[in-house]
Design a protein around this motif. Structure first.
Motif, short mmCIF file in Angstrom:
data_model
loop_
_atom_site.label_atom_id
_atom_site.label_comp_id
_atom_site.label_asym_id
_atom_site.label_seq_id
_atom_site.Cartn_x
_atom_site.Cartn_y
_atom_site.Cartn_z
N ALA A 155 0.80 -1.22 0.00
CA ALA A 155 0.00 0.00 0.00
C ALA A 155 0.83 1.27 0.00
O ALA A 155 0.30 2.35 0.18
CB ALA A 155 -0.92 -0.01 1.22
N SER B 181 2.02 3.06 -2.25
CA SER B 181 1.67 4.06 -3.25
C SER B 181 0.20 4.46 -3.17
O SER B 181 -0.26 5.28 -3.95
CB SER B 181 1.96 3.52 -4.65
N THR B 182 -0.55 3.87 -2.26
CA THR B 182 -1.97 4.15 -2.16
C THR B 182 -2.21 5.41 -1.34
O THR B 182 -1.74 5.52 -0.21
CB THR B 182 -2.71 2.98 -1.48
N PRO B 183 -2.93 6.40 -1.89
CA PRO B 183 -3.21 7.59 -1.09
C PRO B 183 -4.17 7.28 0.03
O PRO B 183 -5.22 6.68 -0.19
CB PRO B 183 -3.86 8.55 -2.13
N LYS C 27 -12.64 1.93 -8.73
CA LYS C 27 -11.31 2.50 -8.53
C LYS C 27 -11.08 2.83 -7.06
O LYS C 27 -10.03 2.51 -6.49
CB LYS C 27 -11.15 3.75 -9.39
N ARG C 28 -12.06 3.47 -6.43
CA ARG C 28 -11.91 3.82 -5.02
C ARG C 28 -11.87 2.56 -4.16
O ARG C 28 -11.08 2.46 -3.20
CB ARG C 28 -13.07 4.72 -4.57
N ALA D 218 -10.79 -0.36 -5.02
CA ALA D 218 -9.49 -1.00 -5.24
C ALA D 218 -8.41 -0.32 -4.41
O ALA D 218 -7.50 -0.98 -3.88
CB ALA D 218 -9.12 -0.96 -6.72
N GLU D 219 -8.46 1.00 -4.27
CA GLU D 219 -7.49 1.71 -3.45
C GLU D 219 -7.57 1.25 -1.99
O GLU D 219 -6.54 1.06 -1.33
CB GLU D 219 -7.75 3.22 -3.52
N LEU D 220 -8.78 1.05 -1.51
CA LEU D 220 -8.95 0.63 -0.12
C LEU D 220 -8.55 -0.82 0.09
O LEU D 220 -7.99 -1.18 1.13
CB LEU D 220 -10.39 0.88 0.34
N ASP E 136 -6.20 -2.20 -1.54
CA ASP E 136 -4.74 -2.11 -1.54
C ASP E 136 -4.25 -1.68 -0.16
O ASP E 136 -3.25 -2.21 0.36
CB ASP E 136 -4.30 -1.10 -2.60
N LEU E 137 -4.95 -0.75 0.47
CA LEU E 137 -4.57 -0.28 1.80
C LEU E 137 -4.53 -1.42 2.81
O LEU E 137 -3.65 -1.46 3.67
CB LEU E 137 -5.58 0.79 2.26
N SER F 138 -5.57 -6.60 -2.46
CA SER F 138 -5.71 -6.42 -3.90
C SER F 138 -5.74 -7.75 -4.65
O SER F 138 -6.49 -7.91 -5.61
CB SER F 138 -4.56 -5.55 -4.43
#
Length: 360
Positions: A11, A13-15, A132-133, A135-137, A139-140, A144
């Motif tokens: 994670a 690179s995940t904002p 998309k959002r 997937a970001e979470l 990843d956090l 993923s």
């Protein structure tokens, strides 16, 4: 990828959107179910950005308290304030909170990705944007690689990560967790509580976590709130609550304490602070303070049990005068089975500065 893989390995690179943490305050809050009083006029303030554990046995009111904060239970009396705003009569969605349920409550027919994105779908967000959002979470929380799996294809720890990602989707200021680790095996439970603590620090939001596990609360919390029969027995840091229990209930529920009485007052001595020696040994004790909690000459006992627990022995001791049993935690290196084993006669004492007075 294992479900134990640390989230920061995937994670980086995940904002992570950090929202401002919110204080939670309960003012004279009660909850009644018919004639039964589940929560009895409690007052509590949880500072923003802290990890709070509501700790106590089944039926003590901790889950009802959590659900009133979330808005899933109505408040019979009193007020709930979040970020200095009275939310007592507001719907859950308007409170700035999110809840992770004990069962995780994932939709069995949806993938992990679509479980996380579900609330955005209900709000009409376009498919690509919501995925998309989501997937970001995922990843956090290091999920993923499992985005397309259904809940039945995930382990308990992986399901918990998906539930956590879903709860974080709306960027809550407070995250509420109802016994989130209870369904996990002991090894995974230790791994996941470390992850929860790290996520809480990274996100910077307020966590309120219900548990009946003393070990879990001690490991996770900045603020431990011990409850019994709908009331708060004590609230404080783990170190304060464990080392200076306010009441006999707190001392006994947390474990590791002996509750004794001297000069008409109750006090505790931690089990690892009890001194133990073979019968006939004269305890070396400092001079007793006036009104203190000493026992000159020690307490003659019989060893009832000596249970090996790796680094130490947990010894159950029966005083010869018939008073309640005592517990001693003795380092393995100090244990002599020939002199301190079961049925041995021993003498037990403590240093007076290790005795802690309980509230009257």
């Amino acid at each position: 990828m294992s479900d134990l893989t640390p989230a920061d390995s995937t994670a980086s690179s995940t904002p992570v959107v950090r929202t401002s943490a919110a204080d939670i305050e309960l003012v004279h809050v009660s909850k009644r179910y018919g004639d039964a009083l589940a929560v009895d006029s409690i007052d509590l303030r949880i500072p923003g950005g802290e990890y709070c554990c509501l700790l106590g046995p089944s039926g003590c009111g901790k889950t009802s308290t959590l659900r009133m904060i979330a808005g899933h239970e109505s408040v019979s009396e009193g007020d709930v304030l979040i970020a200095n705003r009275n939310v007592t009569r507001e719907e859950p969605a308007a409170r700035g909170t999110a809840m992770v349920f004990q069962s995780y409550a994932l939709f069995p027919h949806l993938s992990a990705l679509d479980n996380v994105a579900f609330s955005l779908k209900m709000r009409g967000v376009a498919k690509d944007a919501r995925r998309k959002r989501a997937a970001e979470l995922l990843d956090l929380v290091a999920m993923s690689a499992y985005a397309q799996r259904k809940p039945s294809q995930l382990s308990g720890g992986q399901q918990q990560r998906v539930a956590l990602a879903r709860a974080l989707l709306n960027e809550p200021r407070c995250l509420l967790l109802d016994e989130p680790l209870s369904a996990l095996d002991p090894f995974l439970r230790v791994q996941m509580r470390a992850e929860l603590k790290r996520w809480q620090k990274e996100l910077g939001i307020t966590f309120v976590h219900v548990t009946h596990s003393q070990e879990e609360a001690m490991a996770l919390a900045d603020l431990v709130v011990v409850m019994s029969h709908g009331r708060i027995e004590q609230a404080g840091s783990p170190h304060e609550v464990f080392n200076r229990p306010r009441t006999e209930f707190v001392a006994r529920f947390l474990g590791g304490h002996n509750v004794l009485e001297a000069n008409g007052r109750a006090f505790t001595v931690r089990a690892d602070h009890l001194r133990i020696a073979p019968h006939g040994t004269t305890p070396v004790q400092p001079a007793a303070r006036e009104g203190g909690f000493s026992r000159i000459g020690g307490i003659p006992c019989t060893v009832r049990e000596a249970e090996y627990q790796g680094t130490h022995l947990r010894m159950t001791l029966a005083p010869l005068d018939g008073s309640p049993e005592l517990i001693s935690l003795l380092p393995d290196s100090a244990y002599d089975a020939s002199k301190l084993g079961p049925d041995a006669r021993v003498v037990v004492w403590w240093d007076e500065h290790d005795a802690h007075a309980l509230a009257a």
